[in-house]
Motif scaffolding. Structure first.
Motif, PDB file in Angstrom:
ATOM      1  N   LYS A   8     -53.405  48.045  49.390  1.00 12.14           N
ATOM      2  CA  LYS A   8     -53.272  46.708  49.963  1.00 12.14           C
ATOM      3  C   LYS A   8     -54.506  46.314  50.780  1.00 12.14           C
ATOM      4  O   LYS A   8     -54.509  45.301  51.465  1.00 12.14           O
ATOM      5  CB  LYS A   8     -52.025  46.637  50.848  1.00 12.14           C
ATOM      6  CG  LYS A   8     -50.708  46.898  50.111  1.00 12.14           C
ATOM      7  CD  LYS A   8     -50.459  45.860  49.026  1.00 12.14           C
ATOM      8  CE  LYS A   8     -49.131  46.054  48.344  1.00 12.14           C
ATOM      9  NZ  LYS A   8     -47.993  45.566  49.116  1.00 12.14           N
ATOM     10  N   PHE A  51     -52.121  42.553  48.899  1.00 10.35           N
ATOM     11  CA  PHE A  51     -52.689  42.191  50.203  1.00 10.35           C
ATOM     12  C   PHE A  51     -51.626  41.991  51.279  1.00 10.35           C
ATOM     13  O   PHE A  51     -51.959  41.612  52.395  1.00 10.35           O
ATOM     14  CB  PHE A  51     -53.562  40.929  50.118  1.00 10.35           C
ATOM     15  CG  PHE A  51     -54.608  40.980  49.049  1.00 10.35           C
ATOM     16  CD1 PHE A  51     -55.736  41.764  49.203  1.00 10.35           C
ATOM     17  CD2 PHE A  51     -54.461  40.266  47.872  1.00 10.35           C
ATOM     18  CE1 PHE A  51     -56.705  41.824  48.210  1.00 10.35           C
ATOM     19  CE2 PHE A  51     -55.416  40.319  46.870  1.00 10.35           C
ATOM     20  CZ  PHE A  51     -56.551  41.109  47.041  1.00 10.35           C
ATOM     21  N   THR A 111     -57.587  38.214  56.988  1.00 10.36           N
ATOM     22  CA  THR A 111     -57.968  39.606  57.214  1.00 10.36           C
ATOM     23  C   THR A 111     -59.051  39.716  58.279  1.00 10.36           C
ATOM     24  O   THR A 111     -60.083  39.056  58.207  1.00 10.36           O
ATOM     25  CB  THR A 111     -58.499  40.241  55.911  1.00 10.36           C
ATOM     26  OG1 THR A 111     -57.514  40.091  54.878  1.00 10.36           O
ATOM     27  CG2 THR A 111     -58.788  41.718  56.106  1.00 10.36           C
TER      28      THR A 111
END
Length: 262
Positions: A8, A51, A111
């Motif tokens: 991930k 993700f 992220t």
């Protein structure tokens, strides 16, 4: 290495794990980093998507307060990104909240990456870079750096002879890179920022916050950005599918890292 990035893309990324410019790089990026995404519990149905899922966290005994600090940075950086997205929407003759809708940035693949470039000296002729030339994948990126020069941008990425310029670091400020998804959405009205990192022998730190929309968000040319004379330049694609392809293209097999270390 106990917290090595998983499928991930959460956790530690070693030196040479990424190759951002395979046409010009010999091994890979001379940087290491740590991926921290939006925290999604393992038993949440969303965690089945690429993700999405729980982060990998060092022990609180080893780094007390670190997780809380990272999660606070994550939340506040997303707020800054949404404010910038409202300005971008207005510039494209859209409603200010266009990108800030639930189906777009309601559950983003945002992220946070902590990056460290060791004290190497880049050799462009031999394909040695801190980070190879690339544009970011998503909507936009917020970058905070230390005082060490290293980031370069190319303002005209389609030029036959590319001209690279250093971006002077400015403590307390954020550098904003536009991403490839925004280029697709805007039909090239906004161009993604081609950039790289060239090292001068000094160790360098930076904090990058990458903002991509929801996994299922459809990225297609906006009505205000195309016409009969200027048709869409990119086919529609979901954010998740696009991100999976780009990440697979970027990350080298870890055996490459281990081979070079050996």
């Amino acid at each position: 290495m106990k917290l090595l990035r998983n499928e991930k893309y959460r956790g530690y990324t070693p030196i040479l794990d990424e190759t951002l410019d395979p046409d010009n790089q010999v091994k890979g990026d001379y940087k290491e980093g740590y991926y921290i995404g939006v925290e999604v519990p393992e038993d949440d149905p969303q965690a089945e998507k690429p993700f999405c899922g729980p982060n990998l966290w060092p022990s609180a005994d080893l780094l007390p307060g670190w997780r809380e600090t990272m999660e606070q940075y994550h939340r506040e950086a997303l707020g800054v990104a949404k404010a910038l997205a409202r300005i971008i929407a207005l510039a494209l003759d859209l409603d200010a909240d266009f990108f800030d809708k639930q189906e777009m940035l309601g559950e983003p693949i945002a992220t946070l990456r902590l990056l460290y470039y060791e004290g190497n000296i880049s050799n462009l002729a031999k394909g040695v870079y801190g980070a190879g030339a690339h544009s970011d994948y998503g909507l936009l990126t917020l970058l905070a750096t230390d005082d060490v020069v290293g980031l370069q941008i190319c303002k005209d990425k389609d030029a036959q002879l590319q001209i690279w310029e250093f971006v002077a670091p400015l403590r307390g400020a954020l550098i904003v890179n536009l991403g490839d998804m925004l280029e697709r959405w805007s039909n090239c009205i906004f161009r993604s920022t081609l950039h790289r990192v060239v090292l001068n022998g000094q160790a360098r730190y930076s904090v990058a916050y990458f903002v991509e929309p929801n996994h299922d968000c459809l990225v297609e040319c906006l009505p205000s950005c195309h016409s009969e004379a200027n048709p869409p330049k990119f086919p529609p694609i979901t954010c998740g599918a696009y991100m999976v392809k780009r990440y697979k293209d970027t990350h080298a097999n870890l055996s490459t890292y281990k081979k070079h270390e050996t």
